[in-house]
Design a protein around this motif. Structure first.
Motif, PDB file in Angstrom:
ATOM      1  N   ASN A   9       0.820  -1.199   0.000  1.00 57.23           N
ATOM      2  CA  ASN A   9       0.000   0.000   0.000  1.00 57.23           C
ATOM      3  C   ASN A   9       0.863   1.261   0.000  1.00 57.23           C
ATOM      4  O   ASN A   9       0.532   2.256  -0.643  1.00 57.23           O
ATOM      5  CB  ASN A   9      -0.933   0.019   1.210  1.00 57.23           C
ATOM      6  N   LEU A  10       2.008   1.196   0.741  1.00 58.13           N
ATOM      7  CA  LEU A  10       2.898   2.350   0.787  1.00 58.13           C
ATOM      8  C   LEU A  10       3.528   2.610  -0.568  1.00 58.13           C
ATOM      9  O   LEU A  10       3.597   3.746  -1.040  1.00 58.13           O
ATOM     10  CB  LEU A  10       3.976   2.126   1.848  1.00 58.13           C
ATOM     11  N   SER A  11       3.978   1.539  -1.246  1.00 62.68           N
ATOM     12  CA  SER A  11       4.586   1.719  -2.556  1.00 62.68           C
ATOM     13  C   SER A  11       3.587   2.247  -3.566  1.00 62.68           C
ATOM     14  O   SER A  11       3.906   3.080  -4.413  1.00 62.68           O
ATOM     15  CB  SER A  11       5.182   0.389  -3.047  1.00 62.68           C
ATOM     16  N   ILE A  12       2.331   1.773  -3.456  1.00 64.73           N
ATOM     17  CA  ILE A  12       1.297   2.260  -4.361  1.00 64.73           C
ATOM     18  C   ILE A  12       1.054   3.745  -4.128  1.00 64.73           C
ATOM     19  O   ILE A  12       0.950   4.538  -5.063  1.00 64.73           O
ATOM     20  CB  ILE A  12      -0.002   1.456  -4.168  1.00 64.73           C
ATOM     21  N   SER A  13       0.963   4.146  -2.846  1.00 62.68           N
ATOM     22  CA  SER A  13       0.675   5.548  -2.540  1.00 62.68           C
ATOM     23  C   SER A  13       1.824   6.460  -2.942  1.00 62.68           C
ATOM     24  O   SER A  13       1.611   7.643  -3.207  1.00 62.68           O
ATOM     25  CB  SER A  13       0.384   5.695  -1.044  1.00 62.68           C
ATOM     26  N   LEU A  14       3.069   5.931  -2.989  1.00 67.69           N
ATOM     27  CA  LEU A  14       4.198   6.761  -3.336  1.00 67.69           C
ATOM     28  C   LEU A  14       4.309   6.993  -4.831  1.00 67.69           C
ATOM     29  O   LEU A  14       4.711   8.065  -5.270  1.00 67.69           O
ATOM     30  CB  LEU A  14       5.502   6.123  -2.819  1.00 67.69           C
ATOM     31  N   PHE A  15       3.962   5.999  -5.636  1.00 69.15           N
ATOM     32  CA  PHE A  15       4.231   6.071  -7.066  1.00 69.15           C
ATOM     33  C   PHE A  15       2.986   6.263  -7.915  1.00 69.15           C
ATOM     34  O   PHE A  15       3.095   6.596  -9.086  1.00 69.15           O
ATOM     35  CB  PHE A  15       4.968   4.798  -7.518  1.00 69.15           C
ATOM     36  N   GLU A  16       1.786   6.072  -7.381  1.00 65.09           N
ATOM     37  CA  GLU A  16       0.578   6.272  -8.159  1.00 65.09           C
ATOM     38  C   GLU A  16       0.044   7.685  -7.974  1.00 65.09           C
ATOM     39  O   GLU A  16       0.363   8.368  -7.012  1.00 65.09           O
ATOM     40  CB  GLU A  16      -0.503   5.265  -7.753  1.00 65.09           C
ATOM     41  N   GLU A  17      -0.771   8.115  -8.941  1.00 64.07           N
ATOM     42  CA  GLU A  17      -1.437   9.397  -8.812  1.00 64.07           C
ATOM     43  C   GLU A  17      -2.412   9.370  -7.633  1.00 64.07           C
ATOM     44  O   GLU A  17      -2.959   8.329  -7.300  1.00 64.07           O
ATOM     45  CB  GLU A  17      -2.208   9.726 -10.094  1.00 64.07           C
ATOM     46  N   ARG A  18      -2.629  10.538  -7.063  1.00 62.37           N
ATOM     47  CA  ARG A  18      -3.609  10.640  -5.985  1.00 62.37           C
ATOM     48  C   ARG A  18      -5.004  10.750  -6.585  1.00 62.37           C
ATOM     49  O   ARG A  18      -5.206  11.342  -7.641  1.00 62.37           O
ATOM     50  CB  ARG A  18      -3.316  11.860  -5.131  1.00 62.37           C
ATOM     51  N   ILE A  19      -5.955  10.160  -5.886  1.00 56.91           N
ATOM     52  CA  ILE A  19      -7.357  10.268  -6.293  1.00 56.91           C
ATOM     53  C   ILE A  19      -7.961  11.435  -5.537  1.00 56.91           C
ATOM     54  O   ILE A  19      -8.063  11.410  -4.313  1.00 56.91           O
ATOM     55  CB  ILE A  19      -8.116   8.961  -6.011  1.00 56.91           C
ATOM     56  N   GLU A  20      -8.330  12.456  -6.264  1.00 59.00           N
ATOM     57  CA  GLU A  20      -8.869  13.667  -5.666  1.00 59.00           C
ATOM     58  C   GLU A  20     -10.398  13.587  -5.565  1.00 59.00           C
ATOM     59  O   GLU A  20     -11.035  12.828  -6.297  1.00 59.00           O
ATOM     60  CB  GLU A  20      -8.473  14.890  -6.498  1.00 59.00           C
ATOM     61  N   PRO A  21     -10.993  14.387  -4.660  1.00 59.58           N
ATOM     62  CA  PRO A  21     -12.462  14.431  -4.594  1.00 59.58           C
ATOM     63  C   PRO A  21     -13.114  14.820  -5.918  1.00 59.58           C
ATOM     64  O   PRO A  21     -14.226  14.389  -6.217  1.00 59.58           O
ATOM     65  CB  PRO A  21     -12.720  15.500  -3.512  1.00 59.58           C
ATOM     66  N   LEU A  22     -12.383  15.597  -6.735  1.00 55.55           N
ATOM     67  CA  LEU A  22     -12.920  15.976  -8.041  1.00 55.55           C
ATOM     68  C   LEU A  22     -13.121  14.757  -8.930  1.00 55.55           C
ATOM     69  O   LEU A  22     -14.068  14.700  -9.725  1.00 55.55           O
ATOM     70  CB  LEU A  22     -11.982  16.980  -8.717  1.00 55.55           C
ATOM     71  N   ASP A  23     -12.233  13.756  -8.813  1.00 55.84           N
ATOM     72  CA  ASP A  23     -12.377  12.527  -9.607  1.00 55.84           C
ATOM     73  C   ASP A  23     -13.662  11.791  -9.230  1.00 55.84           C
ATOM     74  O   ASP A  23     -14.390  11.310 -10.117  1.00 55.84           O
ATOM     75  CB  ASP A  23     -11.161  11.614  -9.396  1.00 55.84           C
ATOM     76  N   VAL A  24     -13.932  11.683  -7.939  1.00 56.34           N
ATOM     77  CA  VAL A  24     -15.153  11.002  -7.484  1.00 56.34           C
ATOM     78  C   VAL A  24     -16.386  11.802  -7.896  1.00 56.34           C
ATOM     79  O   VAL A  24     -17.415  11.229  -8.277  1.00 56.34           O
ATOM     80  CB  VAL A  24     -15.113  10.808  -5.951  1.00 56.34           C
ATOM     81  N   MET A  25     -16.273  13.127  -7.852  1.00 55.08           N
ATOM     82  CA  MET A  25     -17.399  13.973  -8.231  1.00 55.08           C
ATOM     83  C   MET A  25     -17.745  13.792  -9.712  1.00 55.08           C
ATOM     84  O   MET A  25     -18.917  13.616 -10.074  1.00 55.08           O
ATOM     85  CB  MET A  25     -17.054  15.434  -7.949  1.00 55.08           C
ATOM     86  N   MET A  26     -16.729  13.789 -10.575  1.00 52.71           N
ATOM     87  CA  MET A  26     -16.985  13.619 -12.005  1.00 52.71           C
ATOM     88  C   MET A  26     -17.445  12.196 -12.318  1.00 52.71           C
ATOM     89  O   MET A  26     -18.266  11.983 -13.222  1.00 52.71           O
ATOM     90  CB  MET A  26     -15.721  13.949 -12.797  1.00 52.71           C
ATOM     91  N   PHE A  27     -16.951  11.227 -11.557  1.00 50.93           N
ATOM     92  CA  PHE A  27     -17.418   9.838 -11.713  1.00 50.93           C
ATOM     93  C   PHE A  27     -18.914   9.756 -11.429  1.00 50.93           C
ATOM     94  O   PHE A  27     -19.666   9.103 -12.167  1.00 50.93           O
ATOM     95  CB  PHE A  27     -16.630   8.938 -10.763  1.00 50.93           C
ATOM     96  N   SER A  28     -19.373  10.444 -10.387  1.00 48.51           N
ATOM     97  CA  SER A  28     -20.794  10.425 -10.034  1.00 48.51           C
ATOM     98  C   SER A  28     -21.633  11.065 -11.136  1.00 48.51           C
ATOM     99  O   SER A  28     -22.693  10.544 -11.508  1.00 48.51           O
ATOM    100  CB  SER A  28     -21.018  11.163  -8.709  1.00 48.51           C
ATOM    101  N   ARG A  29     -21.160  12.178 -11.659  1.00 49.60           N
ATOM    102  CA  ARG A  29     -21.903  12.863 -12.721  1.00 49.60           C
ATOM    103  C   ARG A  29     -21.983  12.013 -13.984  1.00 49.60           C
ATOM    104  O   ARG A  29     -23.044  11.910 -14.623  1.00 49.60           O
ATOM    105  CB  ARG A  29     -21.227  14.200 -13.023  1.00 49.60           C
TER     106      ARG A  29
END
Length: 408
Positions: free
Chosen positions: A53-73
């Motif tokens: 999980n640490l390696s994923i969080s270090l090298f992957e993009e962050r998921i922002e609230p805007l991503d979840v908001m646009m996913f819902s729309r």
């Protein structure tokens, strides 16, 4: 139970893969067949570790609230158009630019393929979808209004984002000014006053009290700056650890609401989120008891969340919402009157939306007038700072100049 990774074909012949817990391979194969997946390969696997999980969080993009908001729309638009949910997720998977969020959508799709409901699939990603979001999706699945719930969640997330930006805007100006003042005080004591100290030492005269105080404080900072820096870093760490605890966060959230200028803005923004969340839950068919529990998780303030939980306990005892809201002590008289009208008319959800709009307008007004409230305080503080420096540094120079004039 051990984890197994699998690959298989669903009823449409599409390749699906994932990881599940099971007693052994045969038990997992039976489980997959029961949900319409023909296993092709089953291999021993393991649950994700903290290092993974640490390696994923270090090298992957962050998921922002805007991503979840646009996913819902986008989910609302696709489901409203009659597109099946699997096809909708496939379309979003191919169009999502955030690779980390694309992986989440792929996992959701695999979970649906394995027989899980959408709410259960989202529940596997608690860092992306909070409990309020998942509960609302579960309500949409139960009532058959999943598309409407996605639209309401989009509106809710947009409002949450607006409130967060408003609070940041309210705190940005005073925080920047205070940091600038602190930096100015440090620079003056470490670099400016020591230069004047050499001049004063060559004067050989008695120095005024204010000058002696400034020189003493400057010498203290010069001699102790490593310890002061270490103390600042240590106290910052301890403060972060304190507010990360349950009791510390509760007390800090309560303190923020009592601060003279920012407190009213934070309070109104929090209450706007409470009213909007309650209206969304009520309109989606969530019972009042469950709605208050969900709302307590969305207000992002432990003090207000505790008050909402107390409201839920009161309603559970048979008290009216008006009575519990009055006992909570966080609503003003106008809001309590609107709650009373909403309870009597049966339109509490509509009244809650009006309350949220009212608080939102108040927050916008408070932020627009924030500069006018802070500027006099900052001007007075700067005036006092300049006065101290003038008395401490320039008064001895002025006295030296007068002595030189008299000698001539």
């Amino acid at each position: 139970m051990p984890f197994f990774s699998y690959k298989g074909r669903n009823n449409k012949g599409e390749l699906v893969k994932g990881a599940l817990e099971s007693d052994d391979r045969n038990a997992l194969a039976k489980q997959l067949l029961s949900i319409g997946i023909t296993p092709v390969e089953i291999m021993p696997g393991s649950a994700p570790t903290a290092i993974d999980n640490l390696s994923i969080s270090l090298f992957e993009e962050r998921i922002e609230p805007l991503d979840v908001m646009m996913f819902s729309r986008q989910m609302y638009t696709l489901l409203k158009a009659g597109i099946p949910i699997m096809s909708a997720l496939s379309g979003l998977l191919s169009s999502t630019k955030n690779k980390a969020f694309a992986k989440v959508i792929s996992d959701i799709r695999s979970s649906l393929d394995s027989g899980r409901e959408l709410s259960a699939a989202l529940n596997l990603h608690p860092k992306v979808f909070n409990s309020f979001y998942i509960s609302m999706i579960r309500v949409g699945e139960t009532t058959g209004m999943l598309d409407r719930v996605f639209l309401r969640l989009f509106d809710h997330l947009e409002f949450e984002r607006f409130m967060r930006e408003q609070i940041k805007a309210a705190l940005r100006y005073p925080s920047f000014v205070m940091m600038a003042m602190a930096a100015a005080i440090v620079i003056i004591n470490l670099f400016v006053i020591p230069i004047f100290a050499k001049v004063f030492a060559n004067m050989g005269a008695d120095l005024p009290l204010m000058t002696r105080i400034l020189l003493g404080f400057s010498n203290f900072m010069l001699a102790s700056w490593p310890y002061l820096l270490a103390g600042f870093v240590g106290s910052s760490y301890l403060f972060r650890a304190y507010i990360a605890s349950d009791q510390g966060k509760y007390q800090w959230d309560s303190f923020k609401l009592k601060t003279p200028i920012a407190g009213p803005i934070i309070h109104k923004a929090t209450m706007a989120r409470f009213a909007r969340s309650f209206a969304l839950s009520s309109k989606s068919g969530v019972p009042i008891m469950s709605a208050l529990t969900l709302v307590a998780q969305t207000v992002d303030n432990d003090f207000i969340a505790y008050k909402v939980e107390q409201m839920r306990v009161g309603v559970e005892r048979g008290e009216s919402i008006l009575h519990t809201a009055t006992d909570a002590g966080v609503f003003n008289a106008l809001v309590l009157q609107m709650i009373a009208v909403g309870e009597e008319s049966g339109a509490l959800d509509d009244l809650m939306e009006e309350i949220a709009d009212m608080y939102q307008r108040d927050v916008e007004y408070e932020i627009k007038t924030l500069g006018a409230k802070i500027e006099p305080i900052l001007i007075v503080f700067l005036g006092v700072l300049v006065l101290i420096l003038a008395l401490g540094i320039f008064l001895p120079i002025w006295d030296l100049g007068k002595v030189a004039i008299h000698k001539n």
